[in-house]
Design an enzyme around this catalytic site. Structure first.
Site, PDB file in Angstrom:
ATOM      1  N   LYS A  39       0.846  -1.189   0.000  1.00  0.00           N
ATOM      2  CA  LYS A  39       0.000   0.000   0.000  1.00  0.00           C
ATOM      3  C   LYS A  39       0.881   1.239   0.000  1.00  0.00           C
ATOM      4  CE  LYS A  39      -3.905   2.076   2.519  1.00  0.00           C
ATOM      5  NZ  LYS A  39      -4.816   1.914   3.671  1.00  0.00           N
ATOM      6  N   GLU A  53      -1.344   5.287  10.597  1.00  0.00           N
ATOM      7  CA  GLU A  53      -1.468   4.232   9.585  1.00  0.00           C
ATOM      8  C   GLU A  53      -0.674   2.992   9.971  1.00  0.00           C
ATOM      9  OE1 GLU A  53      -3.302   4.109   6.950  1.00  0.00           O
ATOM     10  OE2 GLU A  53      -3.929   6.185   6.585  1.00  0.00           O
ATOM     11  N   LYS A  67      -0.628  -8.460   4.333  1.00  0.00           N
ATOM     12  CA  LYS A  67      -1.134  -9.671   3.716  1.00  0.00           C
ATOM     13  C   LYS A  67      -2.159  -9.299   2.645  1.00  0.00           C
ATOM     14  CE  LYS A  67      -3.724 -13.894   4.810  1.00  0.00           C
ATOM     15  NZ  LYS A  67      -4.340 -14.703   5.893  1.00  0.00           N
ATOM     16  N   ASP A  69     -13.301   5.298  11.790  1.00  0.00           N
ATOM     17  CA  ASP A  69     -13.577   5.358  10.346  1.00  0.00           C
ATOM     18  C   ASP A  69     -14.097   4.012   9.875  1.00  0.00           C
ATOM     19  OD1 ASP A  69     -13.769   6.434   7.815  1.00  0.00           O
ATOM     20  OD2 ASP A  69     -11.667   6.086   7.313  1.00  0.00           O
ATOM     21  N   ASP A  71      -7.118   0.080   7.665  1.00  0.00           N
ATOM     22  CA  ASP A  71      -7.156   1.530   7.499  1.00  0.00           C
ATOM     23  C   ASP A  71      -7.346   2.248   8.839  1.00  0.00           C
ATOM     24  OD1 ASP A  71      -7.170   4.062   6.518  1.00  0.00           O
ATOM     25  OD2 ASP A  71      -8.742   3.753   5.042  1.00  0.00           O
TER      26      ASP A  71
END
Length: 559
Positions: free
Chosen positions: A197, A218, A296, A339, A361
């Site tokens: 990512k 993060e 993963k 979130d 996230d």
């Protein structure tokens, strides 16, 4: 004379001795000890064998009976703790003998001790599994993009792009001075076990200290963070204040986080041109460096899965139970996600077809050790979280003042209630869509405004309970998770019979579950891997009082 009587007599005489004069204290104690030895030798029936039998019987009573003698209560409590909280192997063998003979533990305090031992045994098993899964890098190894071969593009979001990846086979990457990345876009995605990512960096200075400072949340689930020489020493205090999240089966498996140069990735100019730096795209607005997260690789997200499949029945219960277990885990570690939505729920499917859920996230998460799940709210400039549509009423309606604060302890559970409706209806009542042109607002809705949802009655009941406006009347995520775990695994007659199960029945059931989880190294055909992991999550946080409260709620619902 029993050993218990000896101890009692010794205590009584000892107190009398202390009241006496100090100058003859030692003389009196010697006489008392001599009398005890004489009495022991004078009785033929109080030989070594009898004392051994008495000691063994009292030794067992220390485990199986509540201690009521105030004189020796402290000593017996310590003995029980040493016996119950030690190595689990002989303890479970002892409990197995007790089950076979019908003498199972029956006291509340000792039952809680057994629950403690179950938690410890399951946690040790889970820790060993997580340690085996995360053995990818050495602690002194330099981590950068040259370590990996980047494969096909997976997806892009509002703040990141995701590519398939695997460890590079190039052994000469340390000899390359400039960033050089290996690409393999022709191989099938199944050959890439990881997802890389790349976070979008539009306004953060291109150095490791600034990037990690801005994107530190993060990395909350990361098991390893590589810090380069650019890392400023004063940033160490920020790391120490960040809550560490232990691994969990229902939280994304993030292997490492590191900062590196943004390369020209396949399809990058087509998928996210604005996020690229000017050296790659002259019209781009991105910076040269950013944060990379190696995770993963999962099959899909819950949102994508709901767009293609109708979820109902047992599958829906398993999905919701796993989401709740993830929320319980992060909340118990002082973290609020803030979130929570179907886009941030990853899914993978084993050979048995059962879904395994992973929460991801954490960019908007609250994870500071100093604040916990409650933060001061002195002005509207305070960041309340990321998803305004699924913001709990107590968060969305909070008013700033000098002494006010926002409590997030039940906010993630409220968002799960909204996702239950999305799973069963196919649309979220708090989102505007073609099926829902007039969405509800968390700042003004009432419980009577909630739409009815189809599906299992247990989920519809939890859906209404979790979306209760007042947090004081709303169940916690842990309570809701316990309800679903009991619904899935407890004997069916517990919910139908007039009388609730006894302590013995509850502990026999818990021990059977524990035995199956601890002895199942390769998961059998009767249950899926996702189901065994779900049971393990339940047992690793087991408390008898919480279990009984959830069982009472579930029985009142069924009857």
């Amino acid at each position: 004379m029993s050993l218990r009587s000896v101890v009692s007599k010794f205590w009584t005489h000892g107190r009398a001795l202390l009241r006496g004069c100090r100058h003859d204290y030692h003389w009196r104690s010697k006489i008392f000890a001599h009398n005890l030895r004489t009495e022991s030798r004078s009785s033929p029936s109080s030989g070594v064998q009898k004392h051994y039998e008495n000691a063994r019987r009292i030794f067992a009573n220390n485990i199986l009976r509540r201690v009521t003698n105030p004189v020796s209560s402290d000593l017996r409590k310590r003995t029980t703790q040493q016996l119950l909280y030690g190595n689990s192997t002989p303890f479970f063998a002892f409990v197995g003998i007790s089950l076979a003979s019908g003498s199972i533990i029956s006291k509340e305090d000792e039952l809680e001790g057994l629950c403690w031992e179950i938690r410890e045994a399951v946690e040790r098993m889970q820790d060993s599994l997580f340690e085996a899964e995360s053995d990818l890098f050495n602690s002194d190894e330099i981590i950068d993009l040259k370590k990996f071969a980047i494969g096909p593009f997976i997806k892009t979001g509002s703040n990141a792009a995701v590519y398939a990846a695997r460890k590079s086979l190039n052994k000469d990457y340390d000899k390359v001075e400039q960033p050089a990345v290996t690409f393999d876009t022709k191989s099938h995605i199944s050959g890439f076990p990881f997802a890389l990512k790349m976070m979008f960096n539009f306004d953060i200075e291109s150095n490791a200290t600034s990037i990690l400072r801005a994107m530190l949340r993060e990395t909350i689930p990361a098991r390893f963070r590589f810090v380069s020489s650019e890392f400023a020493p004063w940033m160490q205090s920020m790391y120490e204040n960040l809550t560490i999240l232990p691994p969990h089966p229902n939280v994304v498996m993030m292997h490492c986080a590191f900062v590196d140069f943004v390369p020209e990735l396949p399809s990058s100019k087509l998928e996210f041109p604005a996020a690229l730096p000017p050296r790659i795209n002259p019209t781009g607005f991105g910076r040269n460096k950013t944060l990379f997260l190696l995770m993963k690789r999962y099959d899909t997200t819950l949102k994508e899965y709901l767009e293609q499949h109708k979820v109902e029945g047992r599958e829906a219960i398993l999905i919701v139970a796993q989401i709740l277990e993830a929320i319980v885990h992060i909340n118990r570690n002082g973290i609020a996600h803030r979130d929570l939505k179907s886009d941030n729920i990853l899914m993978e499917f084993g050979d048995d077809g059962y879904p395994n859920i992973a929460l991801t996230d954490f960019g908007c998460a609250l994870a500071e050790k100093n604040s916990g799940l409650v933060i001061p709210f002195r002005s509207y400039d305070t960041n309340r979280g990321g998803n305004a549509a699924l913001m709990a009423p107590e968060v969305a309606c909070a008013q700033p003042s000098l002494l006010s604060g926002i409590d997030y302890s039940k906010s993630d559970g409220w968002a799960v209630g909204a996702m239950i409706a999305e799973i069963l209806l196919g649309w979220n009542p708090f989102y505007r869509s073609t099926n829902n042109p007039n969405p509800l607002f968390s700042t003004s809705y009432k419980e009577s405004d909630l739409p009815d949802v189809p599906g299992p009655p247990i989920l519809t009941a939890l859906y209404k309970s979790l979306l209760t406006v007042k947090p004081s009347q709303r169940p916690s995520a842990e309570f809701a998770a316990n309800v679903l775990q009991l619904y899935l695994w407890s004997p069916s007659d517990w919910l139908k019979s007039v009388n609730p199960p006894s302590n013995t029945e509850i502990m026999q059931w818990l021990l059977c579950l524990t035995t199956k989880v601890l002895t199942t190294t390769s998961f059998g055909q009767r249950r899926s891997e996702a189901e065994y992991r779900l049971i393990g999550s339940f047992l690793s946080r087991l408390k008898l009082s919480s279990l009984k409260a959830a069982l009472f709620w579930l029985r009142s619902l069924q009857q």
